[in-house]
Design a protein around this motif. Structure first.
Motif, short mmCIF file in Angstrom:
data_model
loop_
_atom_site.label_atom_id
_atom_site.label_comp_id
_atom_site.label_asym_id
_atom_site.label_seq_id
_atom_site.Cartn_x
_atom_site.Cartn_y
_atom_site.Cartn_z
N VAL A 160 0.87 -1.15 0.03
CA VAL A 160 -0.15 0.05 -0.24
C VAL A 160 0.89 1.19 0.07
O VAL A 160 0.70 2.09 -0.65
CB VAL A 160 -0.84 0.02 1.15
N LEU A 161 1.92 1.27 0.88
CA LEU A 161 2.61 2.57 0.83
C LEU A 161 3.65 2.66 -0.51
O LEU A 161 3.72 3.86 -0.82
CB LEU A 161 3.68 2.53 2.06
N GLY A 162 3.96 1.64 -0.91
CA GLY A 162 4.65 1.75 -2.16
C GLY A 162 3.91 2.27 -3.28
O GLY A 162 4.30 2.95 -4.13
N ALA A 163 2.68 1.48 -3.45
CA ALA A 163 1.78 1.93 -4.72
C ALA A 163 1.34 3.49 -4.55
O ALA A 163 1.24 4.23 -5.34
CB ALA A 163 0.46 1.10 -4.51
N VAL A 164 0.94 3.84 -3.16
CA VAL A 164 0.63 5.42 -3.05
C VAL A 164 1.79 6.19 -3.38
O VAL A 164 1.54 7.18 -3.94
CB VAL A 164 0.03 5.39 -1.52
N LEU A 165 3.04 5.72 -2.82
CA LEU A 165 4.18 6.56 -2.93
C LEU A 165 4.50 6.77 -4.73
O LEU A 165 4.62 7.81 -5.27
CB LEU A 165 5.39 5.94 -2.55
N VAL A 166 4.33 5.60 -5.28
CA VAL A 166 4.65 5.62 -6.59
C VAL A 166 3.53 6.07 -7.61
O VAL A 166 3.78 7.15 -8.66
CB VAL A 166 4.94 4.21 -7.39
N LEU A 167 2.42 5.99 -7.28
CA LEU A 167 1.40 6.17 -8.11
C LEU A 167 0.64 7.64 -7.80
O LEU A 167 -0.21 8.15 -8.57
CB LEU A 167 0.26 5.06 -8.30
N GLY A 168 0.77 8.10 -6.63
CA GLY A 168 0.13 9.21 -6.00
C GLY A 168 0.72 10.26 -6.08
O GLY A 168 0.25 11.25 -5.67
N ASN A 220 -0.94 13.73 -7.52
CA ASN A 220 -2.50 13.03 -8.16
C ASN A 220 -3.46 12.98 -7.12
O ASN A 220 -3.16 12.55 -5.78
CB ASN A 220 -2.18 11.64 -8.71
N THR A 221 -4.76 13.45 -7.65
CA THR A 221 -5.67 13.64 -6.39
C THR A 221 -6.28 12.04 -6.33
O THR A 221 -7.38 11.80 -5.53
CB THR A 221 -6.87 14.48 -7.01
N VAL A 222 -5.93 11.01 -7.02
CA VAL A 222 -6.35 9.46 -6.97
C VAL A 222 -5.85 9.08 -5.69
O VAL A 222 -6.43 8.10 -5.39
CB VAL A 222 -5.96 8.97 -8.18
N SER A 223 -4.85 9.38 -5.01
CA SER A 223 -4.06 8.73 -3.93
C SER A 223 -4.90 8.27 -3.00
O SER A 223 -4.85 7.57 -2.22
CB SER A 223 -2.65 9.33 -3.71
N PRO A 224 -5.59 9.57 -2.57
CA PRO A 224 -6.50 9.04 -1.27
C PRO A 224 -7.63 7.97 -1.48
O PRO A 224 -7.78 7.11 -0.78
CB PRO A 224 -7.29 10.18 -0.85
N TYR A 225 -8.09 8.06 -2.71
CA TYR A 225 -8.98 6.76 -3.20
C TYR A 225 -8.18 5.61 -3.37
O TYR A 225 -8.88 4.46 -2.74
CB TYR A 225 -9.82 7.07 -4.54
#
Length: 64
Positions: free
Chosen positions: A21-29, A32-37
């Protein structure tokens, strides 16, 4: 041994899920406003996976 028990303990899927979860939010977020979702979705998936694995373990123990 302390750190293994402290971080992983009896449920390694929660530790692995947290890292994912932390890696995906760091890389993809990034910016981007999608990161909270994305964060909410991945955390729910981690909890659901942990519950599913524990249910399988419980059923397996009950059959013995």
């Amino acid at each position: 041994m302390f750190w293994w028990e402290f971080l992983i303990g009896d449920t390694p899927e929660i530790f692995i899920g947290t890292i994912v979860v932390l890696g995906a939010v760091l890389v993809l977020g990034k910016g981007n406003t999608v990161s909270p979702y994305l964060l909410v979705l991945l955390v729910c998936a981690t909890v659901a996976t942990s519950v599913w694995v524990e249910m399988k373990r419980t059923i397996k123990r009950a059959r013995k």
